[in-house]
Structure formats: C-alpha cells, structure tokens
Design a protein around this motif. Structure first.
Motif, PDB file in Angstrom:
ATOM      1  N   ALA A 130      -4.223  23.148  61.550  1.00 20.53           N
ATOM      2  CA  ALA A 130      -5.117  24.132  62.169  1.00 20.53           C
ATOM      3  C   ALA A 130      -4.858  24.224  63.664  1.00 20.53           C
ATOM      4  O   ALA A 130      -4.852  25.315  64.248  1.00 20.53           O
ATOM      5  N   GLU A 131      -4.638  23.083  64.325  1.00 22.58           N
ATOM      6  CA  GLU A 131      -4.371  23.076  65.760  1.00 22.58           C
ATOM      7  C   GLU A 131      -3.045  23.746  66.084  1.00 22.58           C
ATOM      8  O   GLU A 131      -2.930  24.499  67.055  1.00 22.58           O
ATOM      9  N   PRO A 182      -0.788  33.210  70.561  1.00 22.02           N
ATOM     10  CA  PRO A 182      -0.286  34.259  71.460  1.00 22.02           C
ATOM     11  C   PRO A 182       1.203  34.559  71.276  1.00 22.02           C
ATOM     12  O   PRO A 182       1.672  35.628  71.671  1.00 22.02           O
ATOM     13  N   PHE A 183       1.949  33.613  70.712  1.00 22.93           N
ATOM     14  CA  PHE A 183       3.394  33.760  70.585  1.00 22.93           C
ATOM     15  C   PHE A 183       3.859  33.870  69.135  1.00 22.93           C
ATOM     16  O   PHE A 183       5.051  33.916  68.862  1.00 22.93           O
ATOM     17  N   TYR A 184       2.892  33.900  68.229  1.00 22.53           N
ATOM     18  CA  TYR A 184       3.227  33.794  66.803  1.00 22.53           C
ATOM     19  C   TYR A 184       4.187  34.889  66.350  1.00 22.53           C
ATOM     20  O   TYR A 184       5.163  34.621  65.657  1.00 22.53           O
ATOM     21  N   ASP A 185       3.931  36.116  66.738  1.00 26.27           N
ATOM     22  CA  ASP A 185       4.774  37.220  66.284  1.00 26.27           C
ATOM     23  C   ASP A 185       6.214  37.064  66.754  1.00 26.27           C
ATOM     24  O   ASP A 185       7.158  37.399  66.030  1.00 26.27           O
ATOM     25  N   LEU A 186       6.397  36.550  67.969  1.00 20.03           N
ATOM     26  CA  LEU A 186       7.738  36.377  68.516  1.00 20.03           C
ATOM     27  C   LEU A 186       8.481  35.217  67.859  1.00 20.03           C
ATOM     28  O   LEU A 186       9.702  35.264  67.691  1.00 20.03           O
ATOM     29  N   GLY A 212      -6.435  34.895  55.370  1.00 19.73           N
ATOM     30  CA  GLY A 212      -5.489  34.243  56.261  1.00 19.73           C
ATOM     31  C   GLY A 212      -4.619  35.284  56.934  1.00 19.73           C
ATOM     32  O   GLY A 212      -3.400  35.165  56.976  1.00 19.73           O
ATOM     33  N   CYS A 213      -5.265  36.307  57.490  1.00 18.00           N
ATOM     34  CA  CYS A 213      -4.541  37.477  58.004  1.00 18.00           C
ATOM     35  C   CYS A 213      -3.748  37.194  59.260  1.00 18.00           C
ATOM     36  O   CYS A 213      -2.867  37.979  59.628  1.00 18.00           O
ATOM     37  N   GLY A 214      -4.034  36.100  59.960  1.00 16.43           N
ATOM     38  CA  GLY A 214      -3.300  35.776  61.173  1.00 16.43           C
ATOM     39  C   GLY A 214      -3.405  36.867  62.218  1.00 16.43           C
ATOM     40  O   GLY A 214      -4.488  37.386  62.498  1.00 16.43           O
ATOM     41  N   SER A 270      -8.905  31.037  62.560  1.00 17.33           N
ATOM     42  CA  SER A 270      -8.574  30.901  63.973  1.00 17.33           C
ATOM     43  C   SER A 270      -9.072  32.098  64.774  1.00 17.33           C
ATOM     44  O   SER A 270      -8.620  33.233  64.568  1.00 17.33           O
ATOM     45  N   ALA A 271      -9.958  31.849  65.721  1.00 17.05           N
ATOM     46  CA  ALA A 271     -10.435  32.916  66.595  1.00 17.05           C
ATOM     47  C   ALA A 271      -9.287  33.484  67.423  1.00 17.05           C
ATOM     48  O   ALA A 271      -9.255  34.687  67.713  1.00 17.05           O
ATOM     49  N   GLN A 272      -8.328  32.640  67.792  1.00 14.51           N
ATOM     50  CA  GLN A 272      -7.197  33.096  68.596  1.00 14.51           C
ATOM     51  C   GLN A 272      -6.295  34.036  67.808  1.00 14.51           C
ATOM     52  O   GLN A 272      -5.800  35.037  68.339  1.00 14.51           O
ATOM     53  N   MET A 273      -6.053  33.730  66.539  1.00 13.18           N
ATOM     54  CA  MET A 273      -5.266  34.623  65.697  1.00 13.18           C
ATOM     55  C   MET A 273      -5.994  35.954  65.495  1.00 13.18           C
ATOM     56  O   MET A 273      -5.385  37.030  65.558  1.00 13.18           O
ATOM     57  N   LEU A 274      -7.285  35.882  65.265  1.00 14.03           N
ATOM     58  CA  LEU A 274      -8.063  37.104  65.075  1.00 14.03           C
ATOM     59  C   LEU A 274      -8.072  37.957  66.344  1.00 14.03           C
ATOM     60  O   LEU A 274      -8.093  39.192  66.267  1.00 14.03           O
ATOM     61  N   ALA A 275      -8.038  37.320  67.506  1.00 10.21           N
ATOM     62  CA  ALA A 275      -7.982  38.079  68.759  1.00 10.21           C
ATOM     63  C   ALA A 275      -6.699  38.904  68.831  1.00 10.21           C
ATOM     64  O   ALA A 275      -6.705  40.063  69.266  1.00 10.21           O
ATOM     65  N   GLN A 276      -5.591  38.319  68.368  1.00  3.55           N
ATOM     66  CA  GLN A 276      -4.321  39.052  68.339  1.00  3.55           C
ATOM     67  C   GLN A 276      -4.370  40.181  67.311  1.00  3.55           C
ATOM     68  O   GLN A 276      -3.866  41.282  67.554  1.00  3.55           O
ATOM     69  N   ALA A 277      -4.991  39.917  66.178  1.00  4.66           N
ATOM     70  CA  ALA A 277      -5.137  40.955  65.150  1.00  4.66           C
ATOM     71  C   ALA A 277      -5.994  42.102  65.658  1.00  4.66           C
ATOM     72  O   ALA A 277      -5.714  43.275  65.393  1.00  4.66           O
TER      73      ALA A 277
END
Length: 221
Positions: A6-7, A14-18, A49-51, A75-82
């Motif tokens: 999870a961590e 922020p860099f997942y897509d890249l 798990g939409c990331g 993950s709130a951070q993943m949802l922010a990117q979505a």
C-alpha cells in the motif's frame, strides 16, 4: 524499514503513469480486456482499484457521456491523479470513491455510489492489475461481485511471469510488480473461470498479461 504494498502504491502515485510501462506493455492488456466486453452507450462500469484512471479513456469511448465510470481505490493520492485526468478531459460522468476493496462493506459503498448520482450496482465490473495488489484478493473479488448487478459482466486483467520468447521480459515484470507491490504468483483471474459463465480467455506479451471475462450466473448471489 520495508515498505508495504500500500505504501509503495501510494508513493509512486504522481509518477505512476510514467513508470508503469503502459504504452510498450501494459496498455495492450487493457485494450484486450475492454475489447472483450459487450459495452454499450449508457452503461455503468465499476473499476475496482482504478489507480490513476488509465482505463478511463478506453471506457469513455464505449459508454459515452451518458454512461458512468465508478472508480474505487484505497489510495487518496492515486484518486487525486484520476480526478485530474477526468477534469482535464471534461468527463463529468466519473464517480471516484476511496475505499479498501478488501475491507469495505459493499452495501455501504453501493449507497455512496447512489448518493453520488450513480446506480448502486453496476452492470460491468473490472479489476485491472489490481487484485494482485490486494491481500486477501478473494475478499476484493467478493466485493466486486456484490457491487455488480445480477448477470453482470466481470473482467479481470493481471500478471504472471512471461514465458517462451517473452522470457527476457521477466526483469521488467519484476520491476512493475515491485513498483506497485503486486504479487505476480497469485493469478486472481482464475476466479472468473471458477465463478462465472460464458468465460473468455485471452493473453498478451508472451502470457505475461492474462485476461478473463465472464458473466455472473443467473440466480447466484
């Protein structure tokens, strides 16, 4: 201290897509999964798990502005990117909820979806590269089942070790799993073959990407 899955998943948001090798490798699985489903304009799709929302463009092309995409992620951070992705594209038919798929109460999440303007249950449920991140993944599968309507279409896309001519891809596969904390050995797509009917199987990238779609049997809760 060793990071939990999870961590890791959250840290790379922020860099997942890249870093996810989406275009050379993993996008092929998404295209095959979405292409194997009978989607129509106006459908509501649950993306568990939409990331960062990498499925959203493919799904929007199929369901149109009259449809809905419900994205759930822990993950709130993943949802922010979505959310940024949806806002950039002007998609106002995306509902995003933060929840852990292994511990959430399906009836409560269904109510939240309805409160946000969607249907409580979706006619299509997807888990793409997500169940292998979750422990126990079987609990997440059960919640996906409970959050979809009777005779809904279900689809799972996940990873296993490449084989044959694609064996050289194993280091890349290991990096991808390390990035998100996925367990490449759990093979969660087997649940579709076990629990669904009209099952379709597909694969890509030397078997590294495994795709399964099926339909919930009539009368089975």
């Amino acid at each position: 201290m060793k990071r939990s899955s999870a961590e890791k998943y959250t840290a790379f948001a922020p860099f997942y897509d890249l870093l996810s090798a989406e275009h050379p490798v993993y996008g092929a699985g998404r295209s095959r999964l979405v292409g194997s489903l009978a989607l129509s304009a106006g459908d509501q799709i649950l993306d568990l798990g939409c990331g960062t929302g990498l499925n959203f463009p493919l799904l929007q092309n199929r369901v149109g502005p009259g449809g809905r995409i419900v994205g759930i992620d822990r993950s709130a951070q993943m949802l922010a990117q979505a959310r940024k992705r949806a806002q950039r594209q002007g998609w106002d038919n995306v509902i995003l909820l933060q929840a852990d798929a292994t511990t959430m109460v399906a009836s409560e999440v269904s109510a939240q979806i309805a409160e946000a303007g969607g249907h409580g249950l979706s006619g299509i449920g997807l888990a793409t590269y997500s169940l292998s991140l979750m422990s126990p993944w079987e609990r997440a599968w059960e919640n996906l089942w409970q959050l979809t309507s009777p005779e809904a279409q279900l689809g799972v896309l996940d990873m296993q070790r490449p084989s044959g001519l694609s064996t050289p891809m194993i280091p890349l596969a290991r990096v991808a799993c390390w990035l998100g904390g996925a367990d490449i050995e759990v093979h969660p797509w087997t649940a579709v073959g076990r629990d669904c009917v009209d099952v379709r199987a597909d694969s890509a990238r030397g078997g590294h990407l495994q795709v399964r779609t099926g339909v919930k049997p009539a009368g089975r809760r």
